[in-house]
Design an enzyme around this catalytic site. Structure first.
Site, PDB file in Angstrom:
ATOM      1  N   TYR A 104      -1.896   0.302  10.844  1.00 42.19           N
ATOM      2  CA  TYR A 104      -1.938  -0.174   9.458  1.00 42.19           C
ATOM      3  C   TYR A 104      -0.662   0.211   8.724  1.00 42.19           C
ATOM      4  CZ  TYR A 104      -3.613  -0.818   4.652  1.00 42.19           C
ATOM      5  OH  TYR A 104      -3.754  -1.208   3.340  1.00 42.19           O
ATOM      6  N   SER A 139       0.865  -1.176   0.000  1.00 40.21           N
ATOM      7  CA  SER A 139       0.000   0.000   0.000  1.00 40.21           C
ATOM      8  C   SER A 139       0.900   1.223   0.000  1.00 40.21           C
ATOM      9  CB  SER A 139      -0.873  -0.002   1.263  1.00 40.21           C
ATOM     10  OG  SER A 139      -1.517   1.249   1.454  1.00 40.21           O
TER      11      SER A 139
END
Length: 255
Positions: free
Chosen positions: A153, A140
């Protein structure tokens, strides 16, 4: 034994994983669909089989090492395992570091980092033996830069990024490519909803005013393009964002 190359996709029950399975199946791979939700991957396998592709559903929790090793052993019946797409992952919560629940961080680390480690270690011998293996890590843009409320995250995706970068160094000279695809804003049916613990309004606000965020198929198309480059071509790291997004925190939103 079939000579059709096999691609194993984790988190294939929805979103980017399911879209990648469809794209790789169309590109000529037998796709092994893994996810925890057995009904979802069985339905996807039936869809792909109906379309004339080879698809195998396999219920799997990538955080369960014994289950991952059992999957690896089961693949012997097929042809060469050429591709592993590490897609299983996800975010949970947006609390700041000062008040975040360590259980949420542990859960994200287990799937985004250790899940990648488990299945990559288990399949690496087969990928190497194929003579032309590819490990894909879906990280990501959170693995490349941070933002408020994303600590857990972001830390997990930085871990996935480091696995890809380190593995590429360690496999230099071996017949295995390591590709990292780092998507930015992707609108799927579940990612934001899971992160906001089922709050539909908060999940929708993530994409508010953004005319065209990426879709799961956009990312799947990118993954398939990278995987199907000639064997001597390695796409080390490919960042893919919608045009409206310049960084993790700079997004053009229409009023």
């Amino acid at each position: 034994m079939s000579t059709v190359p096999t691609a194993v996709i984790t988190g294939a029950s929805s979103g980017i994983g399911a879209a990648t399975a469809r794209r790789l199946a169309a590109a000529g791979y037998r796709v092994v669909l893994t996810a925890r939700r057995k009904d979802r991957i069985e339905a996807l396998a039936a869809e792909l089989t109906e379309a004339g592709h080879e698809a195998v559903p396999y219920a799997l929790d990538v955080t369960d090492r014994a289950a991952v090793e059992a999957l690896a052993a089961s693949l012997d019946r097929y042809g060469p395992v050429r591709v592993l797409v590490n897609n299983a992952g996800g975010a949970l919560g947006t609390e700041p570091v000062a008040s975040a629940d360590p259980a949420d961080w542990r859960s994200m680390y287990e799937v985004n980092v250790l899940g990648v480690l488990h299945i990559t270690q288990a399949l690496l011998p087969a990928l190497t033996a194929s003579g032309d293996g590819t490990v894909v890590v879906l990280s990501s843009t959170a693995g490349l830069a941070t933002y408020e409320g994303g600590g857990g995250y972001v830390a997990a995706k930085h871990g996935a990024h480091v696995i890809a970068e380190t593995l590429r160094l360690e496999l230099c000279g071996q017949p295995v490519r390591v590709i990292e695809i780092a998507p930015g804003m992707v609108k799927t049916e579940e990612f934001a909803l899971t992160r906001y613990r089922g709050d539909q309004d908060k999940a929708a606000a993530v994409y508010a005013g953004v005319a065209e965020p990426l879709t799961a198929d956009d990312v799947a198309d990118t993954v398939t393009w990278a995987v199907t480059r000639p064997p001597h071509v390695n796409i080390d790291l490919l960042v893919v964002r919608p045009r409206a997004q310049a960084s993790n925190y700079k997004v053009h939103r229409e009023s």
